[in-house]
Structures are given as structure tokens and as C-alpha cells.
Design a protein around this motif. Structure first.
Motif, mmCIF file in Angstrom:
data_model
loop_
_atom_site.group_PDB
_atom_site.id
_atom_site.type_symbol
_atom_site.label_atom_id
_atom_site.label_comp_id
_atom_site.label_asym_id
_atom_site.label_seq_id
_atom_site.Cartn_x
_atom_site.Cartn_y
_atom_site.Cartn_z
ATOM 1 N N HIS B 335 87.771 -58.239 74.764
ATOM 2 C CA HIS B 335 88.530 -59.485 74.832
ATOM 3 C C HIS B 335 90.027 -59.274 74.678
ATOM 4 O O HIS B 335 90.816 -60.041 75.215
ATOM 5 N N HIS B 336 90.411 -58.277 73.912
ATOM 6 C CA HIS B 336 91.836 -58.193 73.571
ATOM 7 C C HIS B 336 92.506 -56.906 74.007
ATOM 8 O O HIS B 336 93.556 -56.934 74.621
ATOM 9 N N PRO B 339 92.359 -56.255 78.200
ATOM 10 C CA PRO B 339 93.295 -57.035 79.027
ATOM 11 C C PRO B 339 94.746 -56.611 78.825
ATOM 12 O O PRO B 339 95.522 -56.591 79.768
ATOM 13 N N LEU B 340 95.093 -56.264 77.588
ATOM 14 C CA LEU B 340 96.481 -55.889 77.334
ATOM 15 C C LEU B 340 96.786 -54.498 77.880
ATOM 16 O O LEU B 340 97.916 -54.197 78.246
ATOM 17 N N ARG B 432 104.125 -57.914 80.342
ATOM 18 C CA ARG B 432 104.095 -58.963 79.313
ATOM 19 C C ARG B 432 103.762 -60.258 80.007
ATOM 20 O O ARG B 432 104.617 -60.907 80.574
#
Lengths: 279, 434
Positions: B335-336, B339-340, B432
Motif C-alpha cells: 500500500h505504501h 507506490p512511492l 512527488r
């Protein structure tokens, strides 16, 4: 351990290797109990044999000089230390009489019951809505969008953030100010419906006004939640907490009513710290 | 000198003058250093410009092809066909002799055998077949006169492009052939058109018929296999090593080896592919699938290293936030973290793919250097790739292949520049997101 004793000969040590916490670390009907707990980072011991109870719906603050182990102690309470490979926790820690370090406990479930707010506001780089909804999503707390919307709104309202963000729920959370981000992190934590909230210096990255707002929030939340807060600011501890625990070099020196700790500390080290002679 | 300063002589003026003298030297050194930098950049730019000038000046000609517009009478008698003839009859007809006869009629001056063959050689040797295909496509042209845009032979092409109207003798043409081309030119029958053949045909022995379609298709198929294999494997490896693997001697060993593999010469991966995929697993030679596997081995370290770097760059506070919410390790990653880290991973993948696109050596080892005329239809058809095609053409003796080689290099460079700019763009775009 030896170094600790050498540098602080005045530390309350009764038997070699064992020391006595002064004040009232134990309670009658606690929410969490911590007994004989020590924490090691590889060979280095960070927490020495701590006994402490955290009462129902109380705010307990943990103060002490940098590196005294208060954050480490806090992170034991929801097993965040598990994520550090070299960290080892010994002792008996219970939440409602359940051993939180037992094999039967699912750490995922534990962290839903014992939420956490960190030093630096760390919202997910997603929308404001998604930040609050995330916990509900992973724990399957809601069945449909309507319930989820309600939960998000309720959580944001409780953190006093709703009026500020209701028109921009889909905007990125990272666009909020520091204080708003921290309140969002608190909203995110309470959305899961925890019983205990751990706060690790929640205001140290905030300006005084944002700090005041967050402290106000902590005060309101204490009606429904048990809160353990680590802080560097003694004023903050005095303002928000009912009980205060003073840590020194990994040892729990004194636990007492906050008013007593700051007006009439029992232990010499506590007194030196709060009067600014150490720390 | 420094000692003198630190000794702090009581005479302040002396110290000061010493310092000033020193200061001048320091400034001069700084200037000098800046100029070294500027000069090396200028040198680099000059080299690149020279390379581009050289390639473009040599290769731009290949994007045009000489055609000869000539009126041809599809005489039914000569062909032995009528507009009603079936396709089989048309195929059986001798277009070769028809074509030669037509040319002889147009240029009766060609008397000797030698002259006649020079006359035929003005046009590409496939011309009779092209005429036949025209008739098959439209039998009604039998008995009519048609202006046919005929493909010139590579020698004619080179002569028209570079030597027409000059005395230079750069083509291998005979005098008679040259006189014919000059005559065609004077009559305005020679025309230079965009070279669609270059993009629609595959390799050929005849430079005027050789194209890069087969090579581009082969490169595309090979890269697809490489991408499908290497991206999931590399991302899974990177995630495991960064997020799950315990830190011990074994993972250190793996890490060192991955870094070493990134520096292994690519030809060695080719040998490995030959030994493992072809000899041991018995896969066919010269196919994009094996090529893709070999390039996967080659690009894996690149993608793994960049993926790990981008996973490392995800702030730990995000992981803590997710873990603190009660997300499991896998949920935190999916989830985190993922994606980043994705933009960085994709950038690394595109750069790895660009590297794979330009790779020749390992593919030579697994037989993708074969002369293949057909456009590959699947990953198990024999194929060649763009850089190997360039390699093959650069080796060919025909002069016309020189410009084909440069043109193919231009196409390859275009692809590489597009891929690398996409990587830069992706990184800027996604880095970003919030």
C-alpha cells in the motif's frame, strides 16, 4: 548497566542490579501492566527492569533526558520494537490481562487496539480522506462507503479538523500545515477505534499554537482513551497528564501524580531534572 | 606556507600580505579548475556532435530511394495472358523474360550480352516479381500501358545520389549502364521518393530491398520478453532484500553478487544463455524468447539495484505510520512503499530496457545474428534485432549498405533517446505525486 551505576552513584539502587521505583507505579484496576520489563538493543540494555501500570482513561506522561529510554519503552507497548531486528524485549506486558508478547497475540490486532502517533507528523502521501479511511479499510471496519464516510467524518470531527478540511478531503494530506497533519495522524489513529493511544513526542515538531491545539485534543480524547505520551516538555506533561513517570538512563525512577512530581518530587534525580540541573 | 600563517607572526602586515598572495593563488586555482571542467564538457559535446553529424550525413540518404518512372505496356501476347487469366496462370507466366524484352525494346542500343545485363541491372532484380504482383492484384491492366515507378538497383541509387553529373566514379556500374542512367535522368524519369521499403521490408541481400522491419519487430519481441521476465523478478527481489530479508552473511553475499553481476561483460551472459537455455533446455536458436531470457539476466542487476535504491529512499516514517496503524508487513509494502518507490523502479527498468535494446554481443552468442528475411510473428520465430542488424550491415560489402547502416543507427538512437527521455519524464512526473 555498570556504567549507569558509575555515572549516577546516587541512583536508587537497593540490591546490585535491582533498583526501586519510588512513588506509585502500580494501580488497582490498570489498562496495561508492565512487569520486570527490560529492552536490549543487541548487547546494549536500554530499559532496566521496569514495573509500571497504565490506568484506564488516564493520560500518563513519560519524561526524562534524551536517550533515557522513554520512547523505547513506549514502543514496547504496541510492539513497534518488533520492526527493529536487533531489539529484544524481556518481561511481562499485558493489555487487559492479555500478554501482548505471547505467541497467540496477532501484532496487527494489537496495534489496532494500541494506536500510535509519532514525533514527526507522518501522513501517508495520499488524500486526507484516504489517510483516515486507511485503518478502517485494512481492518475491515466498515461495510460500505456510507459507513466509511461517517467514520472519516466522525474521526475528523473529534480531532477538530473537520471544519478545516471538509471541503478538501480529496486533496493531499501533505498539503496541510504541521499541526493539521499531526491532528490528522491522531484522527487516523482513533479511526481504528483503539483502546490505548501512544504518543511519541507528538508536539516536538509543532509551533506553540499548534501544540496548544493538540494538547487540547489530548485532553478531550482522554475521556475515551487511555493515553501514554512521551514528551520533552515538562510544561506539556504538567498540562496534559494525570500521572507522570520519570525515566533516567533506562530506569524508571519515579511515578507519581503529575502535580506531585512537579511540585514535590520524591526522588533526588527527578528533582534535579525538573529544576533543570540535568537533562 | 601554511605553517608561516599559523605561526602568527607578530608583524600583522606580513601575515596579511602573505594571506593575500595566497588568496590570489587560490582564486587562480579555482578558475583553472572551472576551466578544466568546461573544457571537458566542451570536448564531450564536440564528440557527440561529431558522432551525430557523421551518422546523419552518412545515413540521411537511406531515407530516400531512387525510383524510375517508366511506361510499361503489359502486352497480353508477350505475357501470354488475358485480363481473364487466373492467378495461377499469371504466376506461371514468365515475367522475367517479359521485363527483359520490354527493356531491350526501350533500349535497342544494348546489343552485347554484357550491355544487356548492364541494362537489366539498372533496376532491382526483384522487378519482374513486383510487376507480376501488380498484375495479380489487378489483372485488368493486361493489355494496357501503365507508368510504373520502378525501384532502382542499389548501384543506380548510389550513382544517382552521389555521382550524377560529376566525374567521380564511386559506383561499380559499367559505362553502358551509366549512360542509360544519365539518359533516364535527362528524360526526367528518375525520381527520389521517401524510402518506405526501409521501414516495411526485412533484411535482404539487395540493399535497395533491405529494411529494418524484421529487426524492429525482433527487438520489440525480445524486449517484451525481457520486460515481462525482468521487471517482476527484479521488483520481487528488491522488495524481499530491502523489506523482508534478515541482515546476515548470506544476504550480504547476495548483495555483493548482484552488484558484481551488474559489471559482468554482457557477452558472458550470452555464453551462459547458450549453455543453459539452448544446450541444456534445448530451446531453439535465434529466437526472441531466448534472446529475452539472456537480456533478462543482463538487465536484472540494473533493475534490482535501482529498485532497491528507490525502496530505500521511501522515508521510514511512512512504514512506521502504516505499521502503527496495524498494517501487516505485506500491506505496508504494497500500500505504501511500493507506490512511492514505483517511479524509481520504472526509471531503472526503462534504463535497463534501453541497455538491453542496444545490446549485441550476448545475442550473437545465441544465434540471433542469422540472416532472416521474414518478419518474426512470435517469440519463437527466428529473428534478429536492430543492433545486430546494424552489425550485419556494417559488415556488408555493398556501398549502399553504408548508408543503410547509418540510417539503422539513427533509428536505434531515436528509440534509445525516446526511452531515456521517457524515463526522465516519468521520474519528474511521478517523483512527488503529492
Amino acid at each position: 548497566m555498570n556504567t549507569a551505576q558509575k555515572t549516577n552513584p546516587e541512583a536508587a539502587v537497593e540490591i546490585p542490579g535491582k533498583y526501586q521505583t519510588v512513588g506509585h507505579p502500580l494501580l488497582d484496576d490498570p489498562k496495561m501492566t508492565v512487569r520486570s520489563t527490560s529492552v536490549f538493543y543487541a548487547e546494549k540494555q536500554a530499559i532496566f527492569d521496569v514495573d509500571l501500570d497504565i490506568g484506564k482513561n488516564e493520560v500518563i506522561s513519560m519524561i526524562g533526558p534524551s536517550g533515557c529510554g522513554k520512547s523505547t519503552f513506549l514502543r514496547c507497548l504496541n510492539r513497534m520494537n518488533d520492526t527493529i531486528d536487533i531489539c529484544r524485549v524481556e518481561g511481562d506486558l499485558r493489555l487487559d490481562d492479555e500478554d501482548i508478547y505471547s505467541k497467540k497475540i496477532d501484532v496487527v490486532e494489537l496495534r489496532a487496539r494500541v494506536g500510535m502517533v509519532f514525533q514527526k507528523p507522518n501522513p501517508f502521501p495520499k488524500s486526507i480522506y484516504e489517510n483516515v479511511a486507511y485503518g478502517a479499510r485494512i481492518h475491515g471496519l466498515t461495510d460500505n462507503k456510507v459507513q466509511l464516510d461517517e467514520l472519516v467524518e466522525k474521526s475528523l470531527v473529534r480531532c477538530g479538523l473537520w471544519n478545516e478540511v471538509k471541503d478538501r478531503l480529496e486533496e493531499p494530506a501533505t498539503g496541510l500545515s504541521g499541526g493539521q497533519q499531526q491532528r490528522l495522524c491522531i484522527a487516523r489513529a482513533i479511526a481504528v477505534g483503539p483502546e490505548v493511544i501512544l504518543m511519541d513526542e507528538p508536539c516536538s515538531a509543532l509551533d506553540p499554537i499548534a501544540t496548544a491545539t493538540v494538547e487540547e485534543l489530548i485532553h478531550e480524547l482522554s475521556e475515551n482513551f487511555t493515553i501514554a505520551i512521551v514528551t520533552h516538555s515538562m510544561q506539556q506533561a504538567a498540562r496534559v497528564s494525570q500521572r507522570t513517570a520519570y525515566f533516567h538512563l533506562g530506569k524508571l525512577i519515579e511515578v507519581n501524580e503529575t502535580s506531585q512530581v512537579f511540585t514535590n518530587p520524591e526522588h533526588k534525580l527527578t528533582e534535579e531534572y525538573i529544576t533543570g540541573r540535568i537533562g | 606556507m601554511t605553517e608561516q600563517i599559523t605561526e602568527a607572526t607578530p608583524m600583522k602586515d606580513t601575515t596579511r600580505s602573505l594571506r593575500e598572495a595566497r588568496l590570489k593563488k587560490r582564486h587562480a586555482a579555482e578558475k583553472r579548475f572551472q576551466w578544466y571542467g568546461r573544457l571537458s564538457i566542451a570536448f564531450g559535446i564536440a564528440c557527440v556532435l561529431f558522432l551525430f553529424y557523421d551518422i546523419i550525413s552518412k545515413g540521411h540518404g537511406a531515407f530516400f530511394q531512387t525510383y524510375i518512372n517508366m511506361e510499361i505496356e503489359f502486352d497480353g501476347e508477350k505475357l501470354g495472358l488475358t485480363p481473364d487469366s487466373s492467378e495461377e496462370e499469371i504466376r506461371a507466366a514468365s515475367f522475367n523474360s517479359f521485363f527483359k524484352k520490354t527493356l531491350r525494346e526501350k533500349y535497342p542500343a544494348a546489343e552485347t550480352r554484357r550491355e544487356k545485363s548492364q541494362l537489366y541491372a539498372v533496376f532491382t532484380s526483384d522487378m519482374p516479381l513486383i510487376l507480376r504482383d501488380m498484375v495479380i492484384a489487378d489483372p485488368s491492366i493486361i493489355g494496357t500501358k501503365q507508368t510504373v515507378s520502378m525501384i532502382a538497383d542499389d548501384d543506380t541509387d548510389v550513382y544517382v545520389k552521389h555521382a550524377l553529373g560529376t566525374d567521380s566514379d564511386i559506383s561499380r556500374m559499367g559505362d553502358f549502364q551509366r549512360s542509360i542512367v544519365d539518359d533516364l535522368h535527362q528524360r526526367g524519369m528518375i525520381e527520389k521518393k521517401f524510402n518506405a521499403i526501409f521501414f516495411s521490408n526485412s533484411d535482404s541481400r539487395e540493399p535497395e530491398l533491405a529494411g529494418i522491419r524484421g529487426a524492429i519487430t525482433g527487438s520489440f519481441l525480445t524486449l517484451m520478453v525481457t520486460l515481462l521476465m525482468s521487471f517482476p523478478i527484479a521488483v520481487a527481489t528488491a522488495i524481499y532484500l530491502e523489506e523482508f530479508a534478515p541482515t546476515n552473511k548470506f544476504t550480504d553475499f547476495i548483495e555483493v553478487n548482484i552488484n558484481n553481476l551488474a559489471a559482468v561483460p554482457s557477452v558472458i551472459f550470452g555464453l551462459l544463455g547458450l549453455a543453459v537455455f539452448i544446450n541444456f533446455f534445448g530451446m531453439p536458436r535465434s529466437v526472441p524468447m531466448v534472446g529475452g531470457f539472456v537480456l533478462t539476466l543482463m538487465t536484472l542487476p540494473t533493475i534490482i539495484i535501482s529498485s532497491r535504491a528507490s525502496i530505500k529512499a521511501v522515508p521510514p516514517s511512512i512504514r512506521e505510520a502504516a505499521m502503527g496503524m496495524g498494517a501487516s508487513k505485506v500491506q505496508t509494502v504494497i500500500h505504501h512503499v511500493l507506490p512511492l518507490a514505483m517511479p524509481g523502479m520504472l526509471t531503472g527498468t526503462i534504463i535497463g530496457m534501453a541497455q538491453a535494446l542496444g545490446e549485441t554481443a550476448p545475442l550473437l552468442m545465441i544465434g540471433m545474428v542469422a540472416f532472416i528475411v521474414d518478419v518474426p510473428g512470435s517469440v519463437t520465430d527466428p529473428a534478429t534485432v536492430l543492433p545486430v542488424q546494424i552489425f550485419l550491415w556494417s559488415d556488408s560489402p555493398e556501398r549502399a549498405f553504408v548508408e543503410k547502416t547509418s540510417a539503422a543507427i539513427m533509428v536505434l538512437l531515436t528509440f534509445l533517446i525516446i526511452m531515456n527521455s521517457t524515463a526522465v519524464w516519468l521520474r519528474k512526473r511521478l517523483e512527488r505525486r503529492w
